[in-house]
Design a protein around this motif. Structure first.
Motif, PDB file in Angstrom:
ATOM      1  N   GLY A 156       0.787  -1.235   0.000  1.00 13.79           N
ATOM      2  CA  GLY A 156       0.000   0.000   0.000  1.00 13.79           C
ATOM      3  C   GLY A 156       0.820   1.288   0.000  1.00 13.79           C
ATOM      4  O   GLY A 156       0.253   2.384  -0.027  1.00 13.79           O
ATOM      5  N   LYS A 157       2.134   1.194   0.014  1.00 16.27           N
ATOM      6  CA  LYS A 157       2.961   2.421   0.073  1.00 16.27           C
ATOM      7  C   LYS A 157       3.124   3.026  -1.330  1.00 16.27           C
ATOM      8  O   LYS A 157       3.292   2.318  -2.315  1.00 16.27           O
ATOM      9  N   GLN A 158       3.068   4.363  -1.391  1.00 14.50           N
ATOM     10  CA  GLN A 158       3.316   5.082  -2.644  1.00 14.50           C
ATOM     11  C   GLN A 158       4.786   5.519  -2.637  1.00 14.50           C
ATOM     12  O   GLN A 158       5.267   6.092  -1.641  1.00 14.50           O
ATOM     13  N   VAL A 159       5.453   5.249  -3.753  1.00 16.39           N
ATOM     14  CA  VAL A 159       6.913   5.470  -3.800  1.00 16.39           C
ATOM     15  C   VAL A 159       7.260   6.343  -5.009  1.00 16.39           C
ATOM     16  O   VAL A 159       6.670   6.182  -6.085  1.00 16.39           O
ATOM     17  N   VAL A 160       8.204   7.259  -4.816  1.00 17.32           N
ATOM     18  CA  VAL A 160       8.746   8.043  -5.936  1.00 17.32           C
ATOM     19  C   VAL A 160      10.224   7.689  -6.079  1.00 17.32           C
ATOM     20  O   VAL A 160      10.963   7.643  -5.087  1.00 17.32           O
ATOM     21  N   VAL A 161      10.630   7.419  -7.336  1.00 15.08           N
ATOM     22  CA  VAL A 161      12.015   7.050  -7.645  1.00 15.08           C
ATOM     23  C   VAL A 161      12.547   8.084  -8.633  1.00 15.08           C
ATOM     24  O   VAL A 161      11.856   8.411  -9.598  1.00 15.08           O
ATOM     25  N   SER A 162      13.752   8.600  -8.417  1.00 17.24           N
ATOM     26  CA  SER A 162      14.308   9.473  -9.463  1.00 17.24           C
ATOM     27  C   SER A 162      15.237   8.659 -10.341  1.00 17.24           C
ATOM     28  O   SER A 162      15.762   7.626  -9.927  1.00 17.24           O
ATOM     29  N   GLY A 163      15.439   9.169 -11.594  1.00 15.87           N
ATOM     30  CA  GLY A 163      16.209   8.431 -12.578  1.00 15.87           C
ATOM     31  C   GLY A 163      15.325   7.394 -13.253  1.00 15.87           C
ATOM     32  O   GLY A 163      14.187   7.110 -12.798  1.00 15.87           O
ATOM     33  N   SER A 164      15.832   6.843 -14.338  1.00 15.40           N
ATOM     34  CA  SER A 164      15.143   5.735 -15.014  1.00 15.40           C
ATOM     35  C   SER A 164      16.206   4.871 -15.680  1.00 15.40           C
ATOM     36  O   SER A 164      16.008   4.315 -16.752  1.00 15.40           O
ATOM     37  N   CYS A 168       4.623  11.337  -1.601  1.00 15.39           N
ATOM     38  CA  CYS A 168       4.879   9.888  -1.501  1.00 15.39           C
ATOM     39  C   CYS A 168       5.167   9.514  -0.052  1.00 15.39           C
ATOM     40  O   CYS A 168       5.470  10.368   0.774  1.00 15.39           O
ATOM     41  N   ASP A 169       5.088   8.196   0.236  1.00 19.33           N
ATOM     42  CA  ASP A 169       5.468   7.691   1.565  1.00 19.33           C
ATOM     43  C   ASP A 169       6.973   7.448   1.631  1.00 19.33           C
ATOM     44  O   ASP A 169       7.593   7.599   2.676  1.00 19.33           O
ATOM     45  N   ILE A 170       7.522   7.010   0.476  1.00 17.47           N
ATOM     46  CA  ILE A 170       8.945   6.639   0.450  1.00 17.47           C
ATOM     47  C   ILE A 170       9.587   7.269  -0.787  1.00 17.47           C
ATOM     48  O   ILE A 170       9.036   7.181  -1.891  1.00 17.47           O
ATOM     49  N   ALA A 171      10.748   7.908  -0.616  1.00 15.24           N
ATOM     50  CA  ALA A 171      11.460   8.513  -1.742  1.00 15.24           C
ATOM     51  C   ALA A 171      12.779   7.775  -1.942  1.00 15.24           C
ATOM     52  O   ALA A 171      13.538   7.584  -0.982  1.00 15.24           O
ATOM     53  N   LEU A 172      13.033   7.378  -3.193  1.00 12.68           N
ATOM     54  CA  LEU A 172      14.280   6.671  -3.516  1.00 12.68           C
ATOM     55  C   LEU A 172      15.029   7.445  -4.602  1.00 12.68           C
ATOM     56  O   LEU A 172      14.788   7.252  -5.796  1.00 12.68           O
ATOM     57  N   PRO A 173      15.937   8.341  -4.226  1.00 11.56           N
ATOM     58  CA  PRO A 173      16.729   9.044  -5.241  1.00 11.56           C
ATOM     59  C   PRO A 173      17.743   8.071  -5.872  1.00 11.56           C
ATOM     60  O   PRO A 173      18.629   7.579  -5.174  1.00 11.56           O
ATOM     61  N   CYS A 174      17.589   7.817  -7.173  1.00 11.82           N
ATOM     62  CA  CYS A 174      18.404   6.798  -7.845  1.00 11.82           C
ATOM     63  C   CYS A 174      19.046   7.351  -9.112  1.00 11.82           C
ATOM     64  O   CYS A 174      19.324   6.596 -10.049  1.00 11.82           O
ATOM     65  N   ALA A 175      19.276   8.687  -9.207  1.00  7.80           N
ATOM     66  CA  ALA A 175      19.839   9.258 -10.439  1.00  7.80           C
ATOM     67  C   ALA A 175      21.302   9.655 -10.247  1.00  7.80           C
ATOM     68  O   ALA A 175      22.199   8.996 -10.757  1.00  7.80           O
TER      69      ALA A 175
END
Ligand code: NDP
Length: 449
Positions: free
Chosen positions: A234-242, A316-323
């Motif tokens: 149920g958590k909404q997540v934002v990820v940077s980069g692709s 978002c609930d969780i942020a994952l900077p991946c760029a």
């Protein structure tokens, strides 16, 4: 900026003065030194200032010319780097980055981080990093091949399975690793699989290496969630980069029940409230080398691209900077905090600025640093080296289970070390101190080298 222990303040000033203009390197050194005050007090022998000074000076730095011919027959010149930072725990190990922003300060910040990250894995690998200011974007396969061959024609003499073992990073994936491995094999007349990791599965690569950094990032966050009785469900997540890290982080979040609603590239971000279609993203990014606008065109419906603002405006609930480094500013952090973000975990290396980290800490957001969170990539590279050394190959499930176990141990090591040094729940202190003490212990044992 946080105050440094008085003994470390003088050292930091010396590092800044000896390495002028290398601001990312200064930032990375400062970040580690902020955690070492309690070690200096508790273990003055281990945290001997001379040991820390030695740690801040690479064992060897190689800078070289990379000439190559483009498809029009023009001579192009790039600059190549390899910084062999510390080999107390094993051969130098760390990726190669091909991006126009690469210069010595970037390679040194990454190499410095890599020492502590590799130490945290508990595996026998030292720290190093390299790359070039070459931009693979928009270049043909033949141009990329000619560049990689020229790059390896110089670098090969510094590499070897017991000496220095590069891997991929931004702009370097299986294609580039293949061209470089081919050139090394040709020059040396040796099929020395263990001298490079991130290889293709048919020529010495490991299952799960492609997925490892992204999956490992999500395994780490899952450990954080589990330690407080929660899950991704149920958590909404934002990820940077692709790119590589982002794609496989998205895939693993979805398999654990969360939904990634936004990701980005250097042209902007895409938002897809139904959840990013990861197979479509892979096709666009890994096969067609396209942009996020291509995703939105193919997906249609509710997906949209935003080009002039930061992905961190998406709640978002969780942020994952991946760029990339310093992509989360102090203001981005405030926006994330206001929209209720609970956990920020760095899939990329040093993506959060010091201001952002300070804001997260003051607001009580759980913050986990890249050297712990994204260590699954290099750990799986070490598993690739193990398989190469024993001429074996393990199954996907077996390798993934080992990765998950390594991430669990890194997570627990961070928490137990933070507890031991009186900073419960502080993943930054835990990662820096645990990474430092293992390397420092080995450096002292090996004498003054
Ligand atoms: P990729 O090249 O596969 O992807 C990088 C992504 O980040 C792309 O979407 C790229 O967008 C975006 N990006 C890069 N530079 C910038 C910039 N200056 N501004 C905005 N967006 C940018 O690299 P990886 O996924 O391999 O690496 C991402 C991060 O993870 C890096 O910090 C790397 O050091 C770290 N890391 C990677 C590991 C690995 O195993 N690959 C291991 C551990 C850490 P665009 O295509 O538009 O440039």
């Amino acid at each position: 900026m946080t105050d440094l222990h008085h003994k470390l303040q003088a050292l930091y000033e010396e590092v800044a003065q000896r390495n002028p203009g290398e601001k990312e390197f200064h930032q990375a050194v400062y970040e580690v030194l902020t955690s070492l005050g309690p070690v200096v007090d508790k273990h003055p022998d281990l945290a001997d200032i001379a040991v820390i000074r030695r740690l801040c000076e690479p064992e060897r730095q190689i800078i070289f010319r990379v000439p190559w011919l483009d498809d029009s027959g023009n001579v192009q010149i790039n600059r190549g780097f390899r910084v062999e930072f510390n080999s107390a725990l094993g051969p130098f190990k760390g990726g190669l980055r091909f991006h126009p922003s690469v210069y010595l300060g970037i390679v040194k910040f990454l190499g410095f981080e890599q020492i502590f990250k590799n130490s945290l894995t508990g595996l026998p690998i030292g720290g190093g990093k390299g790359g070039s200011d070459f931009d693979p974007k928009g270049r043909s396969d033949n141009e990329v091949m000619r560049f990689c061959q020229s790059f390896m024609t110089e670098l090969y003499r510094h590499l070897g399975e017991y000496t220095d073992v590069p891997a991929g990073d931004i702009g370097v994936g299986t294609r580039e690793i293949g061209y470089m491995f081919g050139q090394y094999k040709r020059i040396t007349n040796r099929y020395e699989s263990g001298m490079l990791t991130g290889k293709g599965l048919t020529w010495g690569g490991s299952q799960v290496r492609t997925e490892a950094t992204g999956y490992g990032t999500v395994f780490f966050v899952d450990e954080i969630l589990q330690s407080t009785g929660q899950s991704f469900e149920g958590k909404q997540v934002v990820v940077s980069g692709s790119g590589n890290v982002a794609i496989y982080a998205i895939e693993k979040v979805h398999s654990l029940g969360g939904t990634v609603i936004a990701c980005s590239d250097s042209s902007g971000y895409l938002r897809d409230d139904k959840g990013i279609d990861v197979e479509l993203l892979k096709e666009i990014k890994e096969i067609n080398r396209g942009r996020i606008t291509d995703y939105v065109e193919a997906r249609g419906g509710a997906a949209q691209v935003v080009t002039d603002r930061s992905v961190w405006e998406v709640p978002c609930d969780i942020a994952l900077p991946c760029a990339t480094q310093n992509e989360v500013s102090g203001e981005d952090a405030i926006q994330l905090i206001k929209s209720g973000c609970l956990i920020v975990a760095e899939g990329a290396n040093m993506p959060c600025t010091p201001e952002a980290v300070k804001n997260f800490e003051e607001a009580g957001v759980t913050f986990a640093p890249g050297k712990a969170v994204n260590a699954g990539g290099v750990a799986t590279s070490a598993l690739e080296m193990q398989q190469n050394a024993s001429r074996d190959s393990w199954t996907f499930d077996d390798t993934e289970a080992r990765l998950a176990e390594i991430m669990r141990r890194i997570h627990d090591r961070c928490l137990s070390t933070a507890d031991e040094y009186g900073q419960p729940g502080n993943y930054v202190a835990g990662a820096n101190i645990a990474g430092f003490t293992r390397v420092a212990d080995a450096m002292l044992a090996l004498g003054l080298v």
